[in-house]
Write a protein that holds these residues in place. Structure first.
Motif, PDB file in Angstrom:
ATOM      1  N   THR A 127      52.823 -76.980  -3.898  1.00  0.00           N
ATOM      2  CA  THR A 127      52.205 -77.744  -2.941  1.00  0.00           C
ATOM      3  C   THR A 127      52.391 -77.351  -1.441  1.00  0.00           C
ATOM      4  O   THR A 127      51.323 -77.363  -0.787  1.00  0.00           O
ATOM      5  CB  THR A 127      52.515 -79.410  -2.869  1.00  0.00           C
ATOM      6  OG1 THR A 127      52.729 -79.467  -4.552  1.00  0.00           O
ATOM      7  CG2 THR A 127      51.786 -80.078  -2.328  1.00  0.00           C
ATOM      8  N   ASP A 130      50.031 -74.305   0.255  1.00  0.00           N
ATOM      9  CA  ASP A 130      48.621 -74.332   0.984  1.00  0.00           C
ATOM     10  C   ASP A 130      48.476 -75.559   1.489  1.00  0.00           C
ATOM     11  O   ASP A 130      47.348 -76.048   1.840  1.00  0.00           O
ATOM     12  CB  ASP A 130      47.578 -74.037  -0.045  1.00  0.00           C
ATOM     13  CG  ASP A 130      47.513 -74.910  -1.440  1.00  0.00           C
ATOM     14  OD1 ASP A 130      48.527 -75.885  -1.370  1.00  0.00           O
ATOM     15  OD2 ASP A 130      46.879 -74.701  -2.340  1.00  0.00           O
ATOM     16  N   THR A 132      48.845 -78.925   0.630  1.00  0.00           N
ATOM     17  CA  THR A 132      47.834 -79.777   0.041  1.00  0.00           C
ATOM     18  C   THR A 132      48.430 -81.245  -0.660  1.00  0.00           C
ATOM     19  O   THR A 132      47.902 -81.486  -1.632  1.00  0.00           O
ATOM     20  CB  THR A 132      47.039 -79.203  -1.159  1.00  0.00           C
ATOM     21  OG1 THR A 132      48.121 -78.475  -2.034  1.00  0.00           O
ATOM     22  CG2 THR A 132      46.010 -78.066  -0.577  1.00  0.00           C
ATOM     23  N   SER A 170      49.158 -82.907  -5.603  1.00  0.00           N
ATOM     24  CA  SER A 170      49.102 -81.860  -5.029  1.00  0.00           C
ATOM     25  C   SER A 170      47.423 -81.211  -5.367  1.00  0.00           C
ATOM     26  O   SER A 170      47.046 -80.913  -6.500  1.00  0.00           O
ATOM     27  CB  SER A 170      49.842 -80.690  -5.879  1.00  0.00           C
ATOM     28  OG  SER A 170      49.684 -79.505  -5.568  1.00  0.00           O
ATOM     29  N   ARG A 171      46.830 -81.387  -4.246  1.00  0.00           N
ATOM     30  CA  ARG A 171      45.403 -81.270  -4.509  1.00  0.00           C
ATOM     31  C   ARG A 171      44.787 -79.897  -4.871  1.00  0.00           C
ATOM     32  O   ARG A 171      43.687 -79.948  -5.591  1.00  0.00           O
ATOM     33  CB  ARG A 171      44.632 -81.850  -3.132  1.00  0.00           C
ATOM     34  CG  ARG A 171      44.855 -83.169  -2.569  1.00  0.00           C
ATOM     35  CD  ARG A 171      44.636 -84.137  -3.892  1.00  0.00           C
ATOM     36  NE  ARG A 171      44.762 -85.604  -3.297  1.00  0.00           N
ATOM     37  CZ  ARG A 171      44.633 -86.633  -3.959  1.00  0.00           C
ATOM     38  NH1 ARG A 171      44.537 -86.533  -5.330  1.00  0.00           N
ATOM     39  NH2 ARG A 171      44.589 -87.860  -3.354  1.00  0.00           N
ATOM     40  N   SER A 172      45.217 -78.824  -4.288  1.00  0.00           N
ATOM     41  CA  SER A 172      44.772 -77.629  -4.976  1.00  0.00           C
ATOM     42  C   SER A 172      44.931 -77.280  -6.250  1.00  0.00           C
ATOM     43  O   SER A 172      44.025 -77.078  -7.112  1.00  0.00           O
ATOM     44  CB  SER A 172      45.370 -76.315  -4.062  1.00  0.00           C
ATOM     45  OG  SER A 172      44.894 -76.298  -2.958  1.00  0.00           O
ATOM     46  N   SER A 173      45.998 -77.746  -6.894  1.00  0.00           N
ATOM     47  CA  SER A 173      46.364 -77.781  -8.409  1.00  0.00           C
ATOM     48  C   SER A 173      45.443 -78.778  -9.095  1.00  0.00           C
ATOM     49  O   SER A 173      45.099 -78.437 -10.137  1.00  0.00           O
ATOM     50  CB  SER A 173      47.917 -78.313  -8.524  1.00  0.00           C
ATOM     51  OG  SER A 173      48.690 -77.209  -8.042  1.00  0.00           O
ATOM     52  N   ALA A 176      41.787 -77.456  -9.156  1.00  0.00           N
ATOM     53  CA  ALA A 176      41.530 -76.062 -10.010  1.00  0.00           C
ATOM     54  C   ALA A 176      41.540 -76.247 -11.377  1.00  0.00           C
ATOM     55  O   ALA A 176      41.080 -75.281 -12.113  1.00  0.00           O
ATOM     56  CB  ALA A 176      42.900 -75.173  -9.607  1.00  0.00           C
ATOM     57  N   SER A 183      49.026 -81.049 -12.365  1.00  0.00           N
ATOM     58  CA  SER A 183      49.032 -81.051 -11.091  1.00  0.00           C
ATOM     59  C   SER A 183      49.571 -82.617 -10.728  1.00  0.00           C
ATOM     60  O   SER A 183      50.155 -82.670  -9.420  1.00  0.00           O
ATOM     61  CB  SER A 183      47.733 -81.149 -10.681  1.00  0.00           C
ATOM     62  OG  SER A 183      46.839 -82.212 -10.857  1.00  0.00           O
ATOM     63  N   VAL A 260      43.164 -86.349   1.234  1.00  0.00           N
ATOM     64  CA  VAL A 260      42.054 -85.442   0.996  1.00  0.00           C
ATOM     65  C   VAL A 260      40.635 -85.684   1.557  1.00  0.00           C
ATOM     66  O   VAL A 260      39.700 -84.749   1.741  1.00  0.00           O
ATOM     67  CB  VAL A 260      42.131 -84.986  -0.434  1.00  0.00           C
ATOM     68  CG1 VAL A 260      41.400 -86.052  -1.313  1.00  0.00           C
ATOM     69  CG2 VAL A 260      41.440 -83.453  -0.530  1.00  0.00           C
ATOM     70  N   THR A 267      47.780 -84.354   5.144  1.00  0.00           N
ATOM     71  CA  THR A 267      48.543 -83.995   4.159  1.00  0.00           C
ATOM     72  C   THR A 267      50.181 -84.503   4.348  1.00  0.00           C
ATOM     73  O   THR A 267      50.373 -84.923   5.483  1.00  0.00           O
ATOM     74  CB  THR A 267      48.702 -82.570   4.121  1.00  0.00           C
ATOM     75  OG1 THR A 267      48.969 -81.960   5.458  1.00  0.00           O
ATOM     76  CG2 THR A 267      47.219 -82.073   3.759  1.00  0.00           C
TER      77      THR A 267
END
Length: 293
Positions: A127, A130, A132, A170-173, A176, A183, A260, A267
């Motif tokens: 996390t 990036d 997130t 964890s927003r990117s995870s 995705a 995540s 987000v 964040t």
């Protein structure tokens, strides 16, 4: 199942002996345990004879002072944490999604369970890469007896009580993948507590109000009557052809105001404090974040 005579129970390590884990009822019963501890105040507890909120025994005359508050249920009691996504009307609108017609379910493993402050809430290395990390203030439901194929009308008979939760994300995870178990399931990503509040004290959870504070600034603020699926609906749905064991934790979704969805995005980073306040009765869960090394 626990005695119906308790109003609020806390699982804690006392100042008198750091190797002991006790169950007790705060004195006075109305104290906001998380807030008082965060302010450096002593919180006195009447010790109960049992070793678990699932079987607390009876109230004794022994009094202790909390040194460290723990999650109301332990890692070996909860099994898998059931989680409801997209369960507030205003949250669905802020992320521009249609209201679901059935509950959206994902799971967290028991290793995701975390204790309230002063235990650190760990921000995963994945996390941090990036930036997130995000917060989600939530009401948690604790199941008190084996529950399977129950109706909405009977669902509350199986609820032991309520506490506060932060569904650390964890927003990117998350974005995705179509499935959120990875995540949302990082170690310590489900801090819970500080008190377990009896359902007798809160006969209608829709009358509660939940707020989320990042570094003392209000980020989330919603009545629980904004829930799309009520607590009885969720419990009944999850129990269909599935046995929910005593100690099962159900987290019920987060209201509008997540990081987000803000412009600019907000964040969670190391040393940030996030507080989940649910009133009346439940009080405040504090988490202070620390980077995974």
């Amino acid at each position: 199942m626990a005695s119906p005579s308790f109003s609020r129970l806390v699982r804690f390590v006392p100042k008198s002996g750091s190797s002991k884990v006790l169950i007790g009822e705060p004195d006075p019963a109305c104290v906001d345990i998380g807030l008082a501890l965060r302010q450096g105040k002593d919180v006195c507890v009447f010790v109960w004879s049992g070793s678990s909120v699932l079987n607390p025994g009876v109230k004794t005359e022994t009094r202790e002072i909390i040194q460290r508050v723990l999650s109301p249920v332990s890692m070996n009691e909860i099994g898998t944490i059931r989680c409801i996504g997209l369960n507030y009307v205003q949250h669905a609108r802020e992320v521009k999604l249609e209201l679901p017609t059935v509950p959206t379910i994902f799971l967290k493993p028991n290793t995701a369970l975390g204790d309230p402050w002063p235990a650190p809430t760990i921000l995963p290395a994945i996390t941090q890469r990036d930036d997130t990390g995000d917060y989600e203030a939530e009401l948690a439901v604790i199941i008190g007896k084996e529950c399977k194929n129950v109706t909405e009308g009977d669902a509350m008979d199986y609820v032991l009580g309520y506490t506060a939760c932060n569904d650390v994300s964890s927003r990117s995870s998350q974005f995705a993948q179509s499935q959120w178990c990875f995540s949302k399931g990082f170690d310590g990503s489900c801090p819970l507590g500080p008190a377990l509040v009896s359902k007798e004290l809160i006969p209608d959870p829709s009358k509660l109000r939940i707020r989320g504070y990042k570094n003392k600034f209000v980020m989330q603020d919603s009545p629980l009557d904004d829930l799309i699926f009520s607590v009885p609906t969720i419990v009944s749905f999850l129990s269909q052809s599935t046995t929910l064991q005593p100690g099962t934790v159900i987290i019920t979704g987060t209201p509008a105001g997540v990081g987000v969805s803000r412009t600019p995005q907000v964040t969670i980073r190391e040393d940030d404090e996030f507080a989940v306040e649910i009133l009346p009765h439940i009080g405040t869960l504090y988490n202070v974040f620390q980077n995974e090394k």
